[in-house]
Motif scaffolding. Structure first.
Motif, short mmCIF file in Angstrom:
data_model
loop_
_atom_site.label_atom_id
_atom_site.label_comp_id
_atom_site.label_asym_id
_atom_site.label_seq_id
_atom_site.Cartn_x
_atom_site.Cartn_y
_atom_site.Cartn_z
N ASP A 138 0.85 -1.19 0.00
CA ASP A 138 0.00 0.00 0.00
C ASP A 138 0.89 1.25 0.00
O ASP A 138 2.11 1.18 -0.01
CB ASP A 138 -0.99 -0.02 1.18
N LYS A 139 0.26 2.41 0.01
CA LYS A 139 1.00 3.67 -0.12
C LYS A 139 1.93 3.94 1.06
O LYS A 139 2.86 4.76 0.93
CB LYS A 139 0.01 4.84 -0.27
N SER A 140 1.71 3.26 2.20
CA SER A 140 2.58 3.43 3.35
C SER A 140 3.69 2.40 3.40
O SER A 140 4.47 2.37 4.36
CB SER A 140 1.75 3.36 4.64
N GLY A 141 3.74 1.52 2.41
CA GLY A 141 4.77 0.51 2.37
C GLY A 141 4.44 -0.75 3.13
O GLY A 141 5.33 -1.58 3.37
N VAL A 142 3.17 -0.94 3.52
CA VAL A 142 2.76 -2.13 4.25
C VAL A 142 2.51 -3.28 3.27
O VAL A 142 1.85 -3.09 2.24
CB VAL A 142 1.49 -1.86 5.08
N LEU A 143 3.04 -4.45 3.59
CA LEU A 143 2.83 -5.64 2.77
C LEU A 143 1.60 -6.38 3.25
O LEU A 143 1.39 -6.55 4.46
CB LEU A 143 4.04 -6.56 2.86
N PHE A 144 0.78 -6.83 2.33
CA PHE A 144 -0.42 -7.57 2.72
C PHE A 144 -0.86 -8.46 1.58
O PHE A 144 -0.56 -8.21 0.41
CB PHE A 144 -1.55 -6.62 3.11
N ASN A 145 -1.58 -9.51 1.94
CA ASN A 145 -2.17 -10.41 0.95
C ASN A 145 -3.51 -9.85 0.51
O ASN A 145 -4.24 -9.25 1.29
CB ASN A 145 -2.37 -11.82 1.52
N GLY A 146 -3.87 -10.09 -0.72
CA GLY A 146 -5.16 -9.61 -1.20
C GLY A 146 -5.36 -10.00 -2.64
O GLY A 146 -4.44 -10.43 -3.33
N SER A 147 -6.59 -9.83 -3.10
CA SER A 147 -6.89 -10.14 -4.49
C SER A 147 -6.41 -9.00 -5.38
O SER A 147 -6.31 -7.85 -4.97
CB SER A 147 -8.40 -10.33 -4.68
N VAL A 148 -6.08 -9.34 -6.62
CA VAL A 148 -5.57 -8.34 -7.55
C VAL A 148 -6.70 -7.40 -7.97
O VAL A 148 -7.75 -7.83 -8.41
CB VAL A 148 -4.96 -9.02 -8.79
N ARG A 149 -6.47 -6.11 -7.81
CA ARG A 149 -7.46 -5.13 -8.23
C ARG A 149 -6.73 -3.86 -8.65
O ARG A 149 -5.82 -3.40 -7.95
CB ARG A 149 -8.44 -4.80 -7.10
N GLU A 150 -7.10 -3.32 -9.77
CA GLU A 150 -6.45 -2.11 -10.23
C GLU A 150 -6.89 -0.93 -9.37
O GLU A 150 -8.02 -0.86 -8.90
CB GLU A 150 -6.79 -1.84 -11.70
N ARG A 151 -5.97 -0.01 -9.15
CA ARG A 151 -6.22 1.15 -8.30
C ARG A 151 -6.59 2.33 -9.18
O ARG A 151 -5.81 2.75 -10.02
CB ARG A 151 -4.98 1.46 -7.47
N ASN A 152 -7.79 2.87 -8.95
CA ASN A 152 -8.27 4.01 -9.72
C ASN A 152 -8.21 3.75 -11.23
O ASN A 152 -7.97 4.65 -12.02
CB ASN A 152 -7.44 5.27 -9.39
N GLY A 153 -8.41 2.48 -11.62
CA GLY A 153 -8.38 2.13 -13.03
C GLY A 153 -6.98 1.98 -13.59
O GLY A 153 -6.81 1.75 -14.78
N ASN A 154 -5.95 2.12 -12.74
CA ASN A 154 -4.57 2.01 -13.20
C ASN A 154 -4.00 0.64 -12.89
O ASN A 154 -4.37 0.01 -11.89
CB ASN A 154 -3.71 3.09 -12.53
N SER A 155 -3.07 0.21 -13.72
CA SER A 155 -2.43 -1.08 -13.51
C SER A 155 -1.48 -1.03 -12.32
O SER A 155 -0.93 0.02 -11.98
CB SER A 155 -1.66 -1.48 -14.78
N LEU A 156 -1.28 -2.18 -11.70
CA LEU A 156 -0.37 -2.27 -10.57
C LEU A 156 1.02 -2.67 -11.07
O LEU A 156 1.17 -3.74 -11.66
CB LEU A 156 -0.87 -3.30 -9.56
N PRO A 157 2.04 -1.85 -10.82
CA PRO A 157 3.38 -2.22 -11.25
C PRO A 157 3.96 -3.32 -10.35
O PRO A 157 3.64 -3.40 -9.16
CB PRO A 157 4.17 -0.92 -11.09
N ILE A 158 4.80 -4.14 -10.90
CA ILE A 158 5.49 -5.18 -10.15
C ILE A 158 6.90 -4.69 -9.81
O ILE A 158 7.64 -4.26 -10.70
CB ILE A 158 5.56 -6.49 -10.95
N ILE A 159 7.23 -4.75 -8.52
CA ILE A 159 8.55 -4.31 -8.06
C ILE A 159 9.36 -5.54 -7.67
O ILE A 159 8.88 -6.38 -6.90
CB ILE A 159 8.44 -3.35 -6.87
N THR A 160 10.57 -5.64 -8.18
CA THR A 160 11.47 -6.73 -7.82
C THR A 160 12.78 -6.16 -7.32
O THR A 160 13.10 -4.99 -7.58
CB THR A 160 11.73 -7.67 -9.02
N GLY A 161 13.54 -6.99 -6.62
CA GLY A 161 14.86 -6.57 -6.16
C GLY A 161 14.90 -6.00 -4.76
O GLY A 161 15.98 -5.77 -4.22
N MET A 162 13.74 -5.76 -4.13
CA MET A 162 13.75 -5.29 -2.75
C MET A 162 14.05 -6.45 -1.81
O MET A 162 13.56 -7.57 -2.03
CB MET A 162 12.40 -4.66 -2.37
N PRO A 163 14.81 -6.22 -0.75
CA PRO A 163 15.18 -7.32 0.16
C PRO A 163 14.04 -7.70 1.11
O PRO A 163 14.08 -7.43 2.30
CB PRO A 163 16.37 -6.75 0.93
#
Length: 267
Positions: A138-163
């Motif tokens: 989420d916008k505060s950096g909290v990790l959580f499980n959930g179903s895939v849903r676009e935010r405000n009609g926008n696609s969700l980017p995938i981030i890799t490489g974070m530890p």
């Protein structure tokens, strides 16, 4: 004369008896009304308050009411008076996918629950027992499980490489990457769906704890190296450079936009 006095006295006695009967009837009627009101109060207010409260969720969520009921199972035997709203808030707030909760009690037997779910701005992957699983951020950096849903009609980017190696309840990504999440959240609020053109945002660690970004467009195999400043201008510039470079050299493997210049490497 005496007959008239006797008749008047008898009439007065009859009137007094009639008044007394009327008063008795009024008193009895008042008592019956009071008893009736007491019964209504008991059946409508007192008895419901002594039973299990009716929990009403005031908004729709992706989490089913049965799941909430399971979470509140430890409080199932409480009546309305003993139902602890603060405890209910604490229990529901422990779910990572829930952003905020308000619980209010309404006499005699209602408990209203308003749940606001976390809204995903990006996704990443964590490894569990040798397997990778997607999680939301989420916008505060909290990790959580959930179903895939676009935010405000926008696609969700995938981030890799974070530890991020595991997922714990309410875990947040490392502090130094939260600025990246804030930038992504800002871009998500724009009218243009920029992340529909980006398949992946890869975090590239540098020395001394810094990092850069590698953007992988969705419709080309060309990778784009850039700094940490991810904003609308940077994305627009990247798209223009991609079009120009690919028109000149179609076999480009990587474009470097760092250090204020443009360079590319072919395959």
């Amino acid at each position: 004369m005496s007959d008239m006095s006797i008749a008047g006295f008898a009439g007065s006695v009859a009137e007094k008896k009639s008044d007394a009967k009327t008063k008795v009837i009024i008193v009895i009627f008042a008592l019956l009304c009071a008893i009736f009101l007491v019964e209504i109060t008991i059946y409508k207010f007192a008895l419901p308050s002594m039973n299990r409260p009716r929990i009403i969720f005031t908004n729709k969520t992706r989490i089913m009411p049965e799941e909430f009921a399971q979470l509140l199972h430890p409080m199932k035997n409480m009546n309305w008076f003993s139902f602890n709203a603060e405890e209910a808030v604490s229990i529901l707030s422990s779910v990572p996918a829930i952003d905020s909760v308000t619980v209010s009690k309404h006499f005699p037997d209602k408990v209203f629950v308003n749940v606001v779910e976390r809204e995903s701005v990006a996704m990443t992957f964590i490894a569990v027992n040798g397997r990778s699983f997607p999680v939301h951020i989420d916008k505060s950096g909290v990790l959580f499980n959930g179903s895939v849903r676009e935010r405000n009609g926008n696609s969700l980017p995938i981030i890799t490489g974070m530890p991020v190696e595991h997922l714990s309840e309410g875990m947040r990504i490392p502090v130094k990457y939260r600025a990246l999440i804030e930038q992504i959240a800002h871009i998500q609020n724009l009218n243009q769906n920029y992340f529909a053109a980006i398949a992946e945002i890869c975090v590239v660690p540098k020395e001394y704890g810094n990092y850069e970004l590698m953007l992988i467009p969705a419709k080309t195999k060309t990778r784009v190296l850039t700094d940490r400043a991810l904003n609308e201008d940077a994305l627009q510039y990247m798209m223009v450079v991609l079009d120009v470079v690919n028109s000149i050299e179609p076999n480009v493997a990587e474009i470097d936009l760092r250090y204020g210049s443009v360079s590319y490497r072919t395959r």
